[in-house]
Every structure is written in C-alpha cells, then in structure tokens.
Design a protein around this motif. Structure first.
Motif, mmCIF file in Angstrom:
data_model
loop_
_atom_site.group_PDB
_atom_site.id
_atom_site.type_symbol
_atom_site.label_atom_id
_atom_site.label_comp_id
_atom_site.label_asym_id
_atom_site.label_seq_id
_atom_site.Cartn_x
_atom_site.Cartn_y
_atom_site.Cartn_z
ATOM 1 N N ARG A 967 0.848 -1.182 0.000
ATOM 2 C CA ARG A 967 0.000 0.000 0.000
ATOM 3 C C ARG A 967 0.883 1.230 0.000
ATOM 4 N NH1 ARG A 967 -2.456 -2.894 -1.963
ATOM 5 N NH2 ARG A 967 -4.372 -3.958 -1.432
ATOM 6 N N ASN A 1118 -12.865 -0.774 -5.907
ATOM 7 C CA ASN A 1118 -12.114 -1.424 -4.841
ATOM 8 C C ASN A 1118 -10.696 -1.712 -5.283
ATOM 9 O OD1 ASN A 1118 -15.112 -3.242 -4.381
ATOM 10 N ND2 ASN A 1118 -14.461 -1.579 -3.092
ATOM 11 N N SER A 1119 -9.869 -1.970 -4.302
ATOM 12 C CA SER A 1119 -8.518 -2.489 -4.518
ATOM 13 C C SER A 1119 -8.388 -3.777 -3.729
ATOM 14 C CB SER A 1119 -7.458 -1.481 -4.070
ATOM 15 O OG SER A 1119 -7.599 -1.202 -2.690
ATOM 16 N N TRP A 1120 -7.618 -4.694 -4.274
ATOM 17 C CA TRP A 1120 -7.487 -5.998 -3.627
ATOM 18 C C TRP A 1120 -6.496 -5.886 -2.474
ATOM 19 C CZ3 TRP A 1120 -10.040 -10.406 -3.462
ATOM 20 C CH2 TRP A 1120 -9.433 -11.510 -2.903
ATOM 21 N N ALA A 1121 -6.938 -6.302 -1.284
ATOM 22 C CA ALA A 1121 -6.095 -6.309 -0.087
ATOM 23 C C ALA A 1121 -5.692 -7.744 0.177
ATOM 24 C CB ALA A 1121 -6.849 -5.724 1.106
ATOM 25 N N ASN A 1122 -4.436 -8.041 -0.089
ATOM 26 C CA ASN A 1122 -3.955 -9.410 0.089
ATOM 27 C C ASN A 1122 -3.470 -9.586 1.528
ATOM 28 O OD1 ASN A 1122 -3.350 -11.971 -1.463
ATOM 29 N ND2 ASN A 1122 -1.385 -11.576 -0.512
ATOM 30 N N ARG A 1123 -4.430 -9.571 2.426
ATOM 31 C CA ARG A 1123 -4.104 -9.736 3.839
ATOM 32 C C ARG A 1123 -4.063 -11.216 4.188
ATOM 33 N NH1 ARG A 1123 -8.103 -5.333 3.951
ATOM 34 N NH2 ARG A 1123 -9.668 -6.987 3.972
ATOM 35 N N PRO A 1127 -8.608 -11.634 3.549
ATOM 36 C CA PRO A 1127 -8.275 -10.928 2.308
ATOM 37 C C PRO A 1127 -9.546 -10.634 1.513
ATOM 38 C CG PRO A 1127 -7.812 -13.256 2.083
ATOM 39 C CD PRO A 1127 -8.237 -13.058 3.516
ATOM 40 N N SER A 1130 -11.190 -4.021 -0.917
ATOM 41 C CA SER A 1130 -11.192 -2.932 0.053
ATOM 42 C C SER A 1130 -11.532 -1.623 -0.646
ATOM 43 C CB SER A 1130 -9.823 -2.821 0.730
ATOM 44 O OG SER A 1130 -9.748 -1.664 1.537
ATOM 45 N N ASP A 1132 -10.603 1.300 0.738
ATOM 46 C CA ASP A 1132 -9.783 2.294 1.438
ATOM 47 C C ASP A 1132 -9.109 3.269 0.490
ATOM 48 O OD1 ASP A 1132 -10.500 1.090 3.761
ATOM 49 O OD2 ASP A 1132 -8.690 -0.125 3.939
ATOM 50 N N HIS A 1133 -8.762 2.802 -0.700
ATOM 51 C CA HIS A 1133 -7.928 3.636 -1.577
ATOM 52 C C HIS A 1133 -8.649 4.086 -2.836
ATOM 53 C CE1 HIS A 1133 -4.271 2.766 0.763
ATOM 54 N NE2 HIS A 1133 -4.789 1.566 0.904
#
Length: 1475
Positions: A967, A1118-1123, A1127, A1130, A1132-1133
């Motif tokens: 990020r 969305n953007s992919w959050a590879n948590r 996961p 998201s 957020d961005h």
C-alpha cells in the motif's frame, strides 16, 4: 616349475610377434594419407560400439530418405556421446590384427600401417617429415598430476601444431604451436633424453634415440574410461594436413582405494575440444553439469567453476561457486585476464567438486569471441563548425562492450585526423589524443576546409579488437549548432534488425535557443521522404541500407543537420541444421541436433529448440545439441546473434507416442495412476544425475495423459525437489503447467492446489533471474506472455460453485439482505472443505499475480518508449504493455483497453510522480483488463451476486518498480472508467429486481438502502407503464415538495437509464429512494376554492394502477487487499462516481496501483408507502380561543392559590416542630440518638451470653456502620428470654436493610442465641424487623436481609426530587383522563398535603387544554402520513386508528413531562420549604 612356464609363454609371445611383423612387412601395408583422422578412429581406434551405432545410423538415414546421404564427419564424435557408461573393453582375437593392435608406440609405427593397407587392398608409401614419440606414466592415479614428454628427432621445416588428446574425446591435454626456427620455442633440444625422463619421474625401457627435441607438459586424468593418449601433428597453415602419423599409446587409470566408483562429472555439450563454446564477457551463459551412472549415491557440497588456459596452468577468471550442477554467468560477472603470450583463442571452463570424498573435475572447452566496441562522436558523421569558437570533439558515449558501464573510465581511445586541404595543420595529425574528449582552440582550423577526424576505440580485453568512427568537419565563419542522433534501440553498431523498429532521438547540447521544429528524413534505394516531425524517429524497414538525416530549426531561424547510416543485419547465415535420427519414440530416443557453419559478424550465437507444445531448451550456447522429444512432427530451431537478430529453421522429425501409459478405465483409475508412476519412475534418477531436460520431457509426456490432480502431483513432485533458477526452467514449468491445466480443465480446488505449487516455484525463480538480470530469448518472452494469458483465461473461468458466504457483522452487503428477512439464506456454517477450496484458489491467484508482475519487470528490457503497445486478447482477458517517456512536453495519457471495458487516464502529475518514485524517464505500464465473465477473483465469496471487472495496473522503469501488493499511496490518483453498458442483462440480478404497483396517485413508495462510504447507488429503469418521478436523498427522507421540485421524470421510453447518487461521507449512510406517480396534484396548486372554504382536498384519486420495475444497484471501486486474515476487496484507496450523461460509465479514482476492480451489486431495499390524506380535525380559530381561555383561567387560579400554599406550608412546619415520640416506662431516650434497637434473646438453655456482641448495619445504598455491645460479665444484659432496648446514632445509615453479627468469645457463656432484632427510626417512625433465629458462636456471620418493613403514617416526602418525579410521572399518566384526581387523593405520597377538589380541577383544566392542543396539532394541516402497505385502505382514512391513539399518547407524555417539571420546580422547590 613356475619359472619354466614363464619362459615358455614368453618365447611363444616373441615368436608370434616376430611372425606378425614379418607378415605385415611382406604384405607391404602402407599409411593412407587421403583418409581423414575421423576415418582412422572409425575403423581402428574407437570402440566397437561406435562402429555398431554408426552403421545403424547410416541405415536409418538411408531408409528415411534423409537429404544427407551420410553423417558428416564433423558430427561423428558428437553423435557417439551418450550419458550411459559403456564398457570399452573388447575381446581380443588372434586372427583379427585390428583388435590386437600393439599397445607399444614403437610397434605402432611399423605394424599399424601395413594392417590398414591390407584391409584396403592397396599399397601406398607415405612419408611424414616428423616422427613423434611420447613417454609418460602408463598407470596414473585418478586425479593426480603427471608429466608427459613428447620428443621429435627433428622439428622439420614447417610451422606445426601438436595436439595431445585422449580416446574419450573430453580432454585436450595440451596444444602447442611451434616454428622450427622461431624464438621463443617451446621445444628444447637435449642429448640426454634418459636424464630428462628420469628427472620427471618417468620410467622407460629402451628408447629410440637419446638426442632429440622434447616438449614437456602435464596431465591429470579424471575419467576412468581413458584408455589411450593420442598425438596429432598438423600444419599450422592447413590443419587438415598431417605432418606425422596419428598415433596413440595406452593408459590405465588406477582408482584410489577409498574410491569405489567414478562419479564421471562432465559437461556433456562442450567437453569436445573440437567444438568449443563461444563466450564473451557480455554473454548470458548457462552450463549444466552431469554425473555418470557408475555411482548410485552422490554427496557433495558445492562446485567451483574457473576459467583456465588449455594447459590448466594459468587462471583466466573465476566463474563462481554453485550449490548444484547448474552455473549461471550473468554479463560482466567474470573478470577475464587476458595474456598476449598465450597465443590461443580457446581455453576451458573447469568445474571442480569433491564428490563422495573424491576430487572430480569436468572440462568445458570455450572460445573467446571478439566483443565489438562502438566508438561514437557527438554530431555523427558530418558536422558544420564555427572556426571562431572552440571546437569540442566528444567521444564520451563510446562503448567498450567487453566491460560494464561502470568500467568506462578504463577505455582506450586514439584520436586522429586527416585533411586534404590543410595537411600541415598541427591540430590535424595522425595521433592526437588518448582522452575521451578532445578540444580544438578557436581559429585553429581554416574556414572553407574539411577535416576528417577519427576516433579509434580498443577493446580492453583484447587490443586486437578495435573499431573507428569518423566525423567530417566543415569549417565555416558563421554561427552553428551541433545536432546529434542518439541511438535508443535497434541501431547499435550502426546496424538494424528488420524484425524490430528503429528508435532514434534528437539531441542538441549547444542550442542556445528554443527548438522550433524537428524533421527526420529517411533515404533508401527506393524512396526519400520525411518520416517524423517530432524529437524522435520510430521507423521500421527491410531495406539493406538506410541514410537518416535530422534537421533542427531554432526559433531564431538557426538550423543544423545530423547524418547517420545504418545497415541491415540479416542474422546468422550460410549454415545448416540437421537432426538425427529423424524417427524415434517420445522421451526415449535421443535426437542429435547440429547447427554449424552459421556465420555472423556479431557473435556469439545462441540457440533455442522448441516444438508445438512449447520450449525444449533455450539460451543454449552449443551448436551441437542432444535431447529427447515429446511426440511431434517438427522441431523449431532459432539461432540468434549478439544483437538479438534471429533466424528460424524448421526440422522435420517423426516422434511417435509411447504406449506405456494406457487409456484410463473409469472403473479402475488406480491402474492408470500406477502406469503414470511407473513411467516417471526414472525422473528422480535423471534429476539427481543432472539430466534436467530428459526429466522435463518425461514429465511433459506424462502430463498429457493425466486425468486427475493426484497424477499431476506425482509428476511435479519430482521437479519440485530440484533447484529452479534459470529463465529456461521457468518457461519449461509454464509449458508443463499449461498442459496440466488443459488436462484438468475444468479445474477444481485440487487442480488449483497443484497449479499453485508450480506458480510458487515460478515466482521464486522469477525473483532470482530478475535479480541476476538474466536475458530472455525474444521467443521465450513472447511464449511466457502467451502462457500467462492462458493461465489467466483458464483460472478466470468459474469452475466451482461455493455455498453462500457467511455474513459478517461489518459487511453491509449482508445487512442489505437481512433488511428483508433473508438471514437464513445468507448465514451459514462454513465447512472446512469450503474454506480449503477458497484457500487454494486464493493461493493460486496470488502466485499467478506475482508471476504476471515479474513478467512486467522482464518487459522493461523488451519494450521501449514510442513502441507500439503489445496487446494480447485471449478469452476475455486483455493484456497490454504501454511505454511512455516523461519529458517537458508530456501530456495526459489515455489508454483504452483492447476489450473496450476500461478507459484508463494517467495524468501528467501522476507520470511526473512516478518519474520521481521509479527514478526513470521511461515508464512502462502493464495493464490487464478482465471482464466479469472472465475474472480470476470469481472464487471470492460474496453474500450477494455481483459483477466484478478487474483492472490490474503496474508501473515499471528500467531501474525501479512500483512495489507489488503493498500500500504505497500516490499523491496524484489513477482514474479509470468502466463501461457498464454491456452488463445490463445479468440474469442473476433479475431476482433482486424491485417490482411494484402504485395503486393511487396519492401513494409514494420509499426504499431505504444502507450505502457504503465511497460507493454509488443507482436506480436502473427496467420497465414503467406510465410516467413516474424518482427522487434520491442521503440520510434524510425527501419531503413532498422536494420530490415535486427535484425528482427526475421517467417515461416508458427510458428503459435502461440510470439515476444515481454518490456517498462521499466517511461512514456508511442511509439512502432514500422515492417513487410516485407523475399525475399527483393538489387543488390549491391550481388556485381553486370551493364555496369560499379554505378546506384542503385532494384531487380526484386516480384508481388506475401504475406498474414499474426498477433495479437498485450499488457501484464500488475497490482495490485488492492481500491480507493474511480476511483478504478481499477494500474501499480504502478508491472512490466511486458515475459519469456520462447516460450513466453508462463508472468513474474510479484510486491512489494506489495493483489489482483494482469496479464492482456492481444488486441492492435489497426495504419498501414502505407514504399516503397523502385529508385532514380529520381542522385547526379553526375557536380551538385556539378555547385553549387561551383555559390557560388564562389556570393562571388566575394559580395566582390566587399562592397565599394559601404559603399558609399551608407554615402550618405544616409548626406541626413538625411539636412532634414528640412516646416511650415505654422502662426506656430511656437520648435525643441525640436516632435509632432504637430491640434485641430479643432465645429461651433455650444457655441462650444468653456474657461475650461482647458486634452489630453491622448496611443500607440500600451500600453504606455500612458497625456497633459493639460491651457487657459486664458480672451483670450481663443478653440473658436468656430477655428483650434489650438500645439507642444508637444513625450515622450514615438511616434504616438498615442488611444485618450481620460478630462475637468475642469471652466470659463464662461464649455463645449466644438471637431470635429477632427490630430497628426503629425515631425521626421518621419507620420500623425494620430482622428474624434471626440462630446461634452466634464464633467470628462473624454473613449479612442477612429482611422483607419486613413498615412506613409511618406521617412519613416525610422523599428527599430526592428524581424519586418524586418518577412517582408523579407514574401516577399522573396512569390516570391521564383524570379519573383518580377528580374522585380521590392524588400525589399524597410525594407531598405533605392532599389537594382539594378545586386544586384538582385546576390540574384537570391544564391537562384538557394540553390534550386539545396536541390533538389539533396532530390532525391539523399535515397532508400525509406513513402507513404500512398491508393496512392501507383509502376508504377508512376518516376514522381514528389504534396506532394513532398510541402515538398521541406518546406525544402527550412528552407534554406532560414538561408540565410535571413545572410543578416540581415552581411548587415543590420554590413555594415549599422542606423541614
């Protein structure tokens, strides 16, 4: 007896030998000088197995009608090579002199020629000028260094070359060039040859001579199969001319005692000194060592690789240390040491390893090719200069490609000049400077003359390699500028490849004004035209020669020219490729491929071998190659030169399929799995011995016949144990993965688990080759791109159906469903199998994403600015590589994906930010567009159906890359648009469509939707029968006038249109959507009145039903959050907005790069109906008049009653002051004490006590007090059957609610039985009774409670006003209609007085007035109200409903609270003074 037998055998041997020699002489056998050296080896020297294989191969070639009627001689030794260990021992027969050739050198000279002549049937006399003799230790120890002495009676008269080799063809002992009268001479003359041999420890018997020339060398043997040492002497001018008979001498390698087997470490493709591998400092080299079959197990730590000269005495360079059998040499890694005294172009790469405790060596023969140097003079080949100014000749951009750029300081320059018109000018000489820049003072050159300056650049590694660049100067007496054409791509060394475009840039370092225009002219044999008006030229041509002219004009009118000539590079030419045999069995037959005689001006060459399925091997530096093949009919060979210009050759071959893997039986799959295991059982053995390609071909063949993921795991498990570190291995793994995916299609999670392991290894290998800057073949890069697009296409297809996702408390999508009662469909218990499936799909997607990211990193060396975008469209996956250059004139960049789904806008500010972040003026964008039907994140569990369109954007530069998966917010966001017009007919969304009917024009349908932050809500019109109006608002339901003023008019012909709204709030908000008929109007809007009355009425209610169908959709970027935990997508961005007047584009603004998505969800909304109704009660003037009269009456009564209230307050206080308490006769009372405690003792025996007793009191508020009763043991009070009266101060405890005892065990009677304890508050006359009935024996008792509590008839009001307020509230509103206040006492428990009837009547008047006001306001001018749809009845709207009464009571309660507060503060606080 033993001595006798020995003598007999010796005599027989001598007799046979003499007879053999005499018969040979009588037959007159002579040496055949016209037969080549390879013919001799074929018939006499090589093992018998060689003859057999050669004969068989010749038969195969003739039977298959091969264009080559016989195997060329240069391939024969190569074709004999095999990985298997052969037994070179032969059975000797007495009648076959060829098989019983003498092992003694002297006998070879006389006996061998005669035998060959006899077999040939001819007698010829051949005399050779030189007669060599060789002496050495014939039983050397494995790995030890030994001396070799070669002697010649005379050196002859011709310059010659002597070679010492061994029979296995993998060891060139030495090669020496000698000239009979040259100095220094490696041959030395001696008259004491025995002393020389003795000095070097060589034991010999009889020598042919003592005076001779001798040459001393060394040899170390690391192959137990060495049987002979060959000596060959040829002419230096003609290497095919023999100056001495080719001869051999036997040798036997002795293994050490601790050595049980020979590891046979070798480098198979370059071990032959006759076919050295071309290398250069800039080459990307890969060497694969192999181990023999003699040993079953191998133990070694590492392999040390070094470059040596042929004699292995001088170290040329250290290549590296490897843990495995593979060596990678990146460009400029090896610092070669060049020594002119070597005089040889060939040297060797020596691999040294300690295997099984034995020092093993493998030799690879290489040849250093001349690396081109590239001198460059700023201004190109022609330049006009001003004589009055200083002239600078700049050669700083010259390149010596034998060294890295960081070593440019060590370049060797030589400037020169020639002028026909001014030959004596001191600033124009043959040798002028050795610096990179040369300056000529002003007025040193004559105007009108021409001067031809030259710059010669010498290679640092070999001074014999040099090149010269020329620049013609025309000297004038006017102002000039110096344009320069800079080579950016496909123009190095002044040549270009027709398969790529030429990139040239215009430069001008001495331009002192702004450049007005550029003009590029290209002249060919056929045309002459202007090709570009920009600062760059991108041109593609197939002409043999190009002449390029650049014209630059400044704003002040000054102009200048630059010229450049380019020649076409046609790649390697004049060669041929053959394959032998041209028929065989897949993964079994070894095919030999030879591509020799290819000539190029830009060596070294590299080879690539592939078939229709994919690559076999790539980046191969060997012209002779051996491999096995899968079933195919064609083998494609690509030969590329140093400048990456390739030519392709297609070889026809027939490789048959194997029958070892049968057809699967669906009823017995185990048999097929066992067949696969049996077929690939050789892979571990091959991989352990370094035969990667053979194991890969076996895996490729087996992969085409699998039917389950378990069979695929069996295949890949063997390759997964090996080190994968080259670009070729990555490409091979991608080919294998593609075959596995084709066989497992459609894939389930088991197949995804298998493929994820392959992608994991590929990603690790990608990281290594990127770190080492490994160069990929052009076809390899294109093949990897195609393979990864196939992977995306395959993994983007939905192949499994997961159960609905488990709802999460923070997931608004789940909340949308729960609003309409769909909890049972959305909530579930996720079983472990489903979680396992999702985990494997997540893993395979992530590692595929990493591989694609690394593929973009490799693309930075393949794509350049102003290139045409590389585009691949496969199965709904759009892949493209766009390159731009950041300059002062950069503009906003708009990229449309080739599938037409996304439009990407890259602003100028974003490009400048990436320029600073990536530290490169050239930015490469990797853009991948995936449609909803082909989306590699399809497996992501969604609680509601959705459409996800994925857009992956990466940014690279040649130096740095935008980080993957991190990020890293950007200051200037990326903007992209998604075209949603193609996604209007999703059948999944039909289930969530809102279908309803407006039954009357007075109805308004409202929908409430929880809307996420940064998301868009849209209403898509599906069908309407009549015009309607739709309004949307956020966090507040729209009013009727807002709907009439701001609602959108929707007609039946607006099908598919969208009305949208964006939630820009930081948190979730509630969105309201209102739908009403367009036929609604009020009569007051038409300014009409009936009978002069102001009574509002509705226009005639329309009974015609109006049907409509709308789809509520929410859009998210969305953007992919590879948590690691949870996961997913998201917000957020990214922010979301709908653009375009038709609402067909979703605008996404994201401040990061990576996997992005524009997503569409259907919305589940709760609907309720609002109805516009007629007023029931009219707010006329008399209602307000009556309220005003009642209010004035209340105020008058209140003012008149103030005096009575004050008197009553005074009377009450006096009564309290005269209050007294009565006591019994035997009681004493202390006025300071507040509590009277009566303690009653039991009547049991010994119930009394003489001990001290403790009392613990605790009140309801938690406050506690303790008291102790001290007794005189002589006069105890707590005796049996007694009642004791005790007065105590109250302290913090008024009336205790809990009681505990404590006892001090002293006196005669230590325990006590208590029956009851009564506590009386003397002030309030309140009483608390505790029934104890227990023995008090030791310590403390627990607290006890008592429900017995009495109040006094004259109890004072509760001191807390909140308590009074609560009691008053309860009593007042339980009797709202004043039944109790009108008939009996009221509020008697909260005040010290009882209201009279008059007083209660005043309160009644107040309540009635408030009720009338509240009802009139409630049923007054409001023209609409909210009612549920199921209870909506138009004809009953004139009656009062139960729920209206309840609502009215709630509103009245609020008003009553205000009244109660008034009484509390005015009467109780101000007028009443508490005692």
């Amino acid at each position: 007896m033993e001595m006798f037998l020995f003598l007999i055998m010796t005599s027989i041997s001598i007799m046979w030998l003499m007879d053999h020699r005499s018969s040979a002489q009588n037959q007159g056998r002579k040496w055949d000088p016209y037969r080549s050296q390879w013919d001799l080896e074929e018939e006499n020297i090589e093992p018998a197995i060689y003859n057999q294989s050669t004969q068989y191969s010749m038969l195969v070639l003739e039977s298959e009608m091969n264009p080559f009627q016989r195997i060329p001689e240069r391939y024969r030794n190569f074709l004999n090579w095999d990985n298997q260990v052969h037994n070179y021992q032969r059975i000797k027969r007495h009648w076959d002199p060829a098989y019983n050739e003498s092992l003694d050198y002297r006998e070879n000279l006389s006996a061998f020629p005669s035998m060959r002549s006899k077999r040939k049937g001819k007698v010829e006399k051949v005399k050779y000028p030189l007669k060599p003799h060789i002496e050495y230790n014939r039983r050397p120890m494995y790995g030890e260094l030994y001396h070799i002495i070669v002697t010649l009676p005379s050196l002859g008269r011709e310059k010659f070359v002597m070679n010492l080799t061994v029979n296995t063809g993998d060891y060139l002992i030495d090669e020496v060039i000698a000239e009979p009268w040259g100095k220094p001479n490696p041959w030395h003359y001696t008259t004491k040859l025995p002393s020389i041999l003795q000095m070097y420890g060589i034991r010999v018997g009889k020598l042919p001579y003592r005076r001779c020339y001798f040459y001393h060398t060394h040899a170390s043997y690391f192959n137990s199969l060495h049987r002979y040492v060959y000596i060959t002497i040829t002419s230096f001018k003609d290497r095919s001319k023999l100056l001495a008979r080719k001869a051999r001498r036997d040798i036997t390698i002795v293994l050490p005692r601790h050595m049980h087997c020979d590891p046979f470490l070798n480098l198979p493709f370059c071990k032959d000194p006759n076919f050295p591998v071309d290398v250069s400092p800039r080459s990307h080299l890969q060497f694969f060592a192999e181990l023999g079959d003699d040993c079953k197990e191998f133990e070694y730590d590492h392999i040390d690789w070094n470059f040596y000269d042929i004699s292995e005495r001088h170290l040329i360079g250290h290549a590296g240390v490897s843990k495995g059998l593979v060596l990678k040499i990146p460009p400029y890694k090896v610092r070669f040491k060049y020594t002119v005294s070597m005089g040889r172009y060939s040297f060797l790469l020596r691999a040294n390893a300690l295997i099984n405790g034995v020092n093993c060596v493998a030799r690879c023969y290489v040849r250093m090719v001349a690396v081109h140097v590239e001198p460059r003079i700023q201004g190109n080949i022609y330049r006009r200069v001003n004589a009055a100014r200083e002239i600078i000749l700049d050669g700083e951009r010259s390149r010596d490609r034998s060294r890295a750029r960081k070593d440019d300081y060590s370049r060797i320059f030589s400037w020169g000049c020639f002028s026909r018109g001014d030959p004596k000018n001191k600033y124009c000489r043959d040798k002028m400077s050795t610096k990179s820049v040369m300056k000529i003072p002003a007025n040193s050159l004559q105007p009108g003359k021409f001067y031809n300056y030259s710059l010669t650049l010498f290679s640092r590694i070999d001074a014999r390699v040099n090149a010269t660049d020329y620049q013609m100067l025309e000297v004038v007496n006017e102002r000039t500028i110096t344009p320069h054409i800079r080579c950016r791509r496909n123009c190095y060394l002044d040549v270009f490849a027709p398969i790529d475009s030429i990139h040239l840039m215009a430069e001008c370092f001495d331009c002192d004004a702004k450049i007005f225009s550029y003009k590029w002219y290209v002249h060919t044999d056929k045309s002459h035209s202007m090709e570009s008006p920009y600062s760059y030229l991108v041109y593609r041509s197939n002409d043999a020669e190009l002449q390029i002219r650049l014209e630059i004009m400044l704003v002040d009118g000054m102009s200048g020219e630059a010229h450049l000539k380019l020649r076409r590079n046609d790649g390697p030419q004049n060669g041929e490729c053959i394959i032998w045999p041209n028929k065989g069995l897949e993964a079994y037959t070894s095919f030999y491929v030879g591509c020799t005689d290819f000539r190029t001006n830009y060596p070294p060459l590299q080879f690539r071998y592939s078939i229709r399925l994919g690559v076999i091997d790539s980046n191969v530096p060997y012209s002779l190659f051996k491999t096995t093949l899968p079933a195919t009919k064609k083998l494609y060979v690509s030969i590329c030169d140093y400048l990456d210009m390739c030519v392709d050759v297609t070889l026809m071959v027939k490789v048959l399929k194997t029958d070892k893997i049968g057809i699967i039986n669906v009823n017995n799959t185990l048999r097929h799995l066992l067949n696969i295991r049996d077929y690939i059982s050789k892979m571990p053995y091959m991989l352990k011995h370094g035969r990667w390609n053979k194991a890969y071909v076996i895996a490729l063949v087996a992969a085409q016949r699998i039917h389950s993921a378990s069979e695929g795991r069996e295949i890949f498990a063997h390759l997964n144990r090996e080190a994968i570190m080259t670009g070729t291995q990555i490409e091979q793994l991608s080919v294998l993965a593609a075959q596995l995916m084709r066989r497992l299609s459609p894939m389930d999670y088991r197949g995804a688990a298998l493929i994820s392991k392959i992608f994991t290894r590929m990603s690790l290998a990608f990281e290594e080759i990127i770190e080492q800057l490994e160069w990929l073949h052009r076809a390899a890069y294109n093949s990897l791109t195609d393979q990864h697009m196939f992977f995306l296409y395959t993994l983007a297809s939905r192949t499994e159906i997961h159960a609905p996702a488990q709802c999460k408390t923070y997931d608004d999508n789940c909340n949308m469903g729960q609003n309409v009662g769909l909890e049972e469909n959305l909530e579930m218990e996720v079983d472990p199998i489903t979680l396992l499936r999702i985990n494997w799909w997540l893993k395979v997607t992530w590692y595929l994403y990493k591989c694609i990211y690394y593929l973009g990193v490799l693309g930075t060396s393949r794509h350049h600015a102003y290139d045409e975008a590389m585009t691949v469209l496969q199965g709904g996956i759009a892949y493209q590589m766009n390159v731009t250059e950041i300059s002062h004139s950069v503009v906003n960049l708009t990229v449309d994906t080739i599938d037409g789904i996304h439009h990407v806008q890259i602003s100028t500010a974003l490009m400048e930010e990436l320029d600073d972040l990536l530290r490169g003026r050239t930015i490469l964008f990797q853009i991948i567009s995936q449609q909803n039907v082909h989306n590699m994140y399809w497996w992501y569990p969604e609680p509601l159906p959705s459409e996800t369109n994925v857009l992956i954007v990466h940014a690279y530069s040649p130096l740095y890359n935008y980080p993957m998966g991190s990020r890293l917010p950007l200051k200037h966001p990326l903007v992209y648009y998604m075209n949603i017009s193609d996604f209007s007919a999703n059948p999944e969304f039909v289930k969530w469509m809102a279908n309803s009917t407006i039954q009357s024009a007075s109805h308004i349908h409202y929908y409430t939707i929880p809307l996420r932050s940064r998301s868009v809500l849209a209403v898509r019109i599906v069908r309407v029968t009549d015009p309607i109006r739709i309004s949307m608002s956020l966090n507040e339901k729209p009013k009727l006038h807002e709907i009439r003023e701001k609602a959108c008019l929707v007609t039946p012909d607006m099908k598919g249109k969208r009305i949208w709204m964006t939630n820009n709030c930081p948190d979730k908000a509630i969105a309201y959507v209102g739908v009403l008929s367009d036929k609604y109007k009020l009569k007051d809007e038409e300014h009409t009145h009936e009978d002069g009355s102001r009574k509002l009425q509705l226009k005639h209610i329309v009974k015609t039903f109006l049907n409509y169908s709308v789809l509520l959709e929410t859009y998210q970027c969305n953007s992919w959050a590879n948590r690691s935990l949870n996961p997913g997508w998201s917000t957020d961005h990214c922010t979301t907005k709908l653009d375009n007047e038709n609402g067909m584009l979703v605008k996404c603004t994201c401040d990061i790069l990576g996997p992005l998505a524009s997503r569409i969800f259907p919305v589940v909304a709760e609907r309720y109906i609002t109805v516009m109704v007629l007023p029931i009660l009219e707010t006329n003037w008399y209602m307000f008049t009556m309220f005003l009269m009642l209010f004035l009456l209340l105020m008058a009564v209140l003012l008149s009653y103030i005096g009575r209230m004050a008197a009553h307050q005074h009377r009450h206080v006096q009564e309290c002051r005269h209050k007294s308490v009565r006591f019994k006769e035997d009681m004493t009372f202390d006025s300071e004490k507040d509590l009277l405690v009566l303690v009653r003792t039991g009547g049991q025996e010994f119930a009394g006590t003489t001990s001290n007793i403790k009392f613990y009191f605790k009140s309801r508020e938690g406050k506690q007090s303790s008291y102790i009763i001290s007794q005189d043991p002589a006069r105890p009070r707590l005796v049996r059957n007694s009642i004791n009266k005790i007065t105590l101060p109250a302290g913090t405890v008024k009336i205790p609610t809990r009681l505990a005892f404590g006892i001090e065990r002293n006196g005669r009677y230590p325990r006590w039985y208590c029956r009851t304890v009564t506590i009386i508050d003397l002030n309030s006359d309140m009483e608390q009774l505790f029934i104890v009935e227990r023995w008090i024996e030791d310590g403390h008792t627990p607290f006890i409670r008592s429900p017995y509590f009495t109040r006094s008839a004259n109890e004072r009001p509760v001191l807390s006003w909140t308590r009074r307020f609560r009691n008053s509230f309860e009593q007042r509103f339980l009797n709202w209609f004043l039944v109790s206040p009108m008939t009996g006492p009221w509020l008697s428990r909260n005040t010290l007085y009882t209201m009279t009837r008059f007083e209660r009547s005043c309160v009644w008047i107040c309540n009635v007035s408030l009720t009338i006001l509240l009802v009139s306001l409630y049923f007054g001018p409001s023209p609409f109200e909210e009612v549920p749809e199921e209870v909506l009845k138009e004809e009953k709207r004139t009656t009062v409903k139960i729920h209206e009464v309840v609502a009215l009571g709630v509103y009245s309660g609020a008003i009553g609270i205000c009244v109660l507060l008034f009484f509390e503060f005015v009467i109780m606080r101000l007028l009443w003074r508490r005692h």
